[in-house]
Each structure stands twice: as structure tokens, then as C-alpha cells.
Design an enzyme around this catalytic site. Sequence first.
Site, PDB file in Angstrom:
ATOM      1  N   ARG A 188      10.084 -26.008-109.519  1.00  0.00           N
ATOM      2  CA  ARG A 188       8.850 -25.471-108.930  1.00  0.00           C
ATOM      3  C   ARG A 188       7.731 -25.383-109.966  1.00  0.00           C
ATOM      4  O   ARG A 188       6.560 -25.595-109.650  1.00  0.00           O
ATOM      5  CB  ARG A 188       9.098 -24.129-108.243  1.00  0.00           C
ATOM      6  N   TYR A 213      17.413 -33.533-108.332  1.00  0.00           N
ATOM      7  CA  TYR A 213      16.869 -32.850-107.160  1.00  0.00           C
ATOM      8  C   TYR A 213      15.961 -33.777-106.355  1.00  0.00           C
ATOM      9  O   TYR A 213      15.391 -34.730-106.887  1.00  0.00           O
ATOM     10  CB  TYR A 213      16.006 -31.650-107.592  1.00  0.00           C
ATOM     11  N   ASP A 238      17.794 -21.474-106.400  1.00  0.00           N
ATOM     12  CA  ASP A 238      16.962 -20.474-105.739  1.00  0.00           C
ATOM     13  C   ASP A 238      17.391 -20.339-104.277  1.00  0.00           C
ATOM     14  O   ASP A 238      17.905 -21.299-103.677  1.00  0.00           O
ATOM     15  CB  ASP A 238      15.492 -20.893-105.775  1.00  0.00           C
ATOM     16  N   ASP A 287       6.164 -21.747-105.357  1.00  0.00           N
ATOM     17  CA  ASP A 287       6.733 -22.399-104.179  1.00  0.00           C
ATOM     18  C   ASP A 287       6.108 -21.773-102.935  1.00  0.00           C
ATOM     19  O   ASP A 287       5.328 -20.820-103.020  1.00  0.00           O
ATOM     20  CB  ASP A 287       8.272 -22.328-104.160  1.00  0.00           C
TER      21      ASP A 287
END
Length: 295
Positions: free
Chosen positions: A175, A67, A39, A81
Amino acid sequence: MPNGIIVIDKPAGWTSMDVCAKLRGMFHEKRVGHGGTLDPMATGVLPVFLGRATRAVEFAADSDKEYIAGLKLGVVTDTQDTTGEVLEERPVDVTRDQLLAALARFTGDIQQLPPMYSAIKIGGKKLYELARKGKEVERKPRPVTIHALDVLDEAPPEGADWLVRVACSKGTYVRTLCHDIGQALGCGACMASLRRVKAAGFTLKNAVTLKAVQEAVDRGEGDSLLLPVDAYFAGVPMLVLKTDRAEKKIRNGAALNARDLPDGAYRVYSMDKTFLALGQVVGGTLTTVKSFFEV
């Protein structure tokens, strides 16, 4: 002609395709692809494949990822988010132990409902295009695997309450994971930051910034940053062909007798150690899965 892999530390605000477009211009190479979308708000490991190496993109996209996510509790947004519109704010009273207990519920094989703000297509339309028009459509949950989910001790970035390490399968929306964890805790949550630290077997140790790439290109040294495409298959056994005839067969896409080799994948090289193909041995026969030599 550039041919190889460059691992970029993607900056925030760039799409993955923005990075590919920038590298396409730097290296004057039309064939550019990336190994797993990030993203725009996310940073970190983005493997980019140039030239003939783009043939390996399909393997990279299927790989596991890792991540570091900033988790913000008490806030629910439409994008899941902090870039999105706030839908709900709730008071937060969550201890570390309560968070750990919630994370345990999301470890292993889980079902995840893809977010409306995603590039998944339903009925020929990307979900985020529909979401921007205020539309919501029915989506089916998808199976993903969360290999590890840990709370980190280091201080979270501004806007986040906790830092969480996520090791997961392809197709996982971090997310959405943050949103679902918030729902499980009863206070709601969204993702405040995201940094990918591993993708396609590459880590931040392998990564370079776009600025560093530009500086190397300006010095005429851009190609020195490219990893050979076979670096991606480093965990696969190496097979060096012993005759010109065998090499010719592989270059022509023909099968080879491999009675003395156990079944499995192989990195296939010519006698002079040029990487030719990713091969597969089944029942004593070697066939090409994907060729990588320049035609």
C-alpha cells in the site's frame, strides 16, 4: 498430533492471527504460527505452520512475496488504502505509458518509509496504535527490493484503475508502494485491493479455504491437508544419514564429520527417511541449524 504446513487462501476481513486462532481450534493444537502477515483487507496465500513445524516460521517470514494489487489513482488516504479516511482527491490523466515509466522508478533496491498504520513498534508502541490517536511519529526509511513491477492486462476489480503485479522482498508495504507511485505520478494513489499469490515458496495452487479445512476436519480428514514441514525446504539438498550413531549425534545436537560434502544447507534425514533437521556444512563439519523431529 498435527505437525505440518497448511496453506490458507485467507479471506478478506480476517487478520492473519484470526486464521491461526481458527486453525488452533480446528486441529486442537496450541503451536500455530503463520509465515508473513496479511492486512485484513488482503486475501491470498497465508502459510500456516502447526505443531513442530512452527520451528520453520522464522525462515518463511524472511522469504520473498508476490502480490496482485489494485491501484486507485487520484485518491490519498491516511492508511494508504481504500479502508482509510480520504485526505485528498485530485484529477487523474494518466496513460499506461506514464504508469509504466513511474513503475520503473520503483523497481530494484529502494527505500520505503513504513506507514503509520503498521505494526512496527517505535518506543514500545505499535505505529497503528499511535495513528488511531491521531499521532504521527518520525520513521526511518527501510531498504526493500522490488524484483518485478508489472501492469496486468486483466480488468481491475471495482474501485481500482489498474492491476499491478508486485514481486518483492520481505518487509515491503504494497500500500505504501501504491501511495508512492501516486506521488510520482502527481495525482496521488492508494491501494484498492490486494491478493498475495506467492509466499514462502507456496502459491495459490497450494492454498485451501478455511471452509474446505473445516469440512475436512469434520470428516476426520484434516491432517490430509497438511504438507510435511520439509516441503518448505524442497529446494535444499537432501542428506540421508547412514548410521544410527550419526542419527543419535544429530538428535543430541552434536556436530558430524562431513568432509566429503560441499559447504551449504542440507535437509537431514534418518536412515528411515524421517526428516530430522535443517543442517549446515561448513569446512567439512555438519551442524544443526534447526531441528524438526518430535522430542
